[in-house]
Write a protein that holds these residues in place. Sequence first.
Motif, short mmCIF file in Angstrom:
data_model
loop_
_atom_site.label_atom_id
_atom_site.label_comp_id
_atom_site.label_asym_id
_atom_site.label_seq_id
_atom_site.Cartn_x
_atom_site.Cartn_y
_atom_site.Cartn_z
N GLY A 282 49.52 66.81 51.72
CA GLY A 282 48.26 67.63 51.97
C GLY A 282 47.79 68.12 50.27
O GLY A 282 46.62 68.00 49.96
N GLU A 283 48.65 68.85 49.68
CA GLU A 283 48.24 69.40 48.56
C GLU A 283 48.19 68.18 47.62
O GLU A 283 47.20 68.51 46.55
N GLU A 284 48.84 67.31 47.46
CA GLU A 284 48.75 66.06 46.74
C GLU A 284 47.38 65.27 46.88
O GLU A 284 46.81 64.99 45.78
N VAL A 285 46.96 65.42 48.16
CA VAL A 285 45.63 64.78 48.29
C VAL A 285 44.29 65.48 47.60
O VAL A 285 43.60 65.09 46.99
N VAL A 286 44.72 67.03 48.01
CA VAL A 286 43.60 67.85 47.46
C VAL A 286 43.60 67.72 45.90
O VAL A 286 42.58 68.00 45.02
N ALA A 287 44.72 67.64 45.40
CA ALA A 287 45.16 67.73 43.65
C ALA A 287 44.25 66.41 43.22
O ALA A 287 43.79 66.43 42.03
N LEU A 288 44.39 65.40 43.76
CA LEU A 288 43.71 63.99 43.41
C LEU A 288 42.30 64.08 43.57
O LEU A 288 41.56 63.70 42.52
#
Length: 332
Positions: free
Chosen positions: A228-234
């Motif tokens: 989840g956080e990686e998607v938001v970061a991208l």
Amino acid sequence: MADKRLRDRFYNASDQELRFTKEDRNEVFEQIHKLEKNHHEQKKFHVSSKKIVPFTVSLLLIGLSMFLFLPSILSGNFNKESNSSNASESVFQEDELLTTLFTVKDDNLRIPLNLLLTYSKDKKTMKVLSIPRDTYAPIVDKNDGTTSYDKLTFAYAYGSGGAENVRTTVSKLFDLPIDYYAVMDLETLSTLIDSVNGIEYYLEEDIQVRAISRVSFEFEKGTNRLNGEEVVALMMAATVGKLGEENQLNLMNAFINQTLNVLPQTQLKQFATKIEGNIPIEQLLENKMESDLIQSVSLIDGMKDVMIDEAYYIKFEKDFLNSISKELTTFN
């Protein structure tokens, strides 16, 4: 040129032309992380005597709401709720627009991502705008009504205003009424994505991007499985032009196809109950909608990077924001 160089230092730290070493890049991200942590602690101290609502929203839930509540509008069963607490409901007319704000909130009450959506029932088309977390924005203190300018990322916690404060801030920034708003916490988003074993997404090149709970993420070229956080970061990186604007819609499409179109409706309803806002939850999950009806609007051309009191901000000229509001609400 100065704006471009400053933004590069904060967001494009992996570009070869900057000739940063890995240690240099990590130092930049670490400094940003410390500045925001200190700023947040000051804000938290300022409002420590006030009750802060412990809730959140994920930008990726844009997928959930965008693709699941629109069919209700298309079918004519979606009723518009007034902004007042004693609102009466009325059915949308064919030529009316609906504006909706979807926000991600982390466990520090910051909002790293905000999506502003406009929908034309007549054209059956939606436009989506992603607003940078560092945007210099007018934040209203819910308790005394005063307005202070700060980063948009602090709008949720400011004056214990919560989700309504985020809507008010974005509405004032673009001089645009916002009918509906929703917030979901990053933890819930991550749980949703973890339930399908992550999101597969292909990246055209190696990239280092700013993170949320940590300093940064490093991704390799090729297929990555994202939490989840990686998607938001991208998504954050795409918002400021680091990743390429087309990746905003691509990431949302990947999220939709690999989670919402896979999970049973009963499970999706459990996640939907974690939304904070004024959207009728039961009407979100009736149907699905095709993604080719979504158009992306960008703020990148109007970004100006500035330092105010040793803090980094992204500022926009009022005329530019007015042009964006017009673009969001014009459907040809």
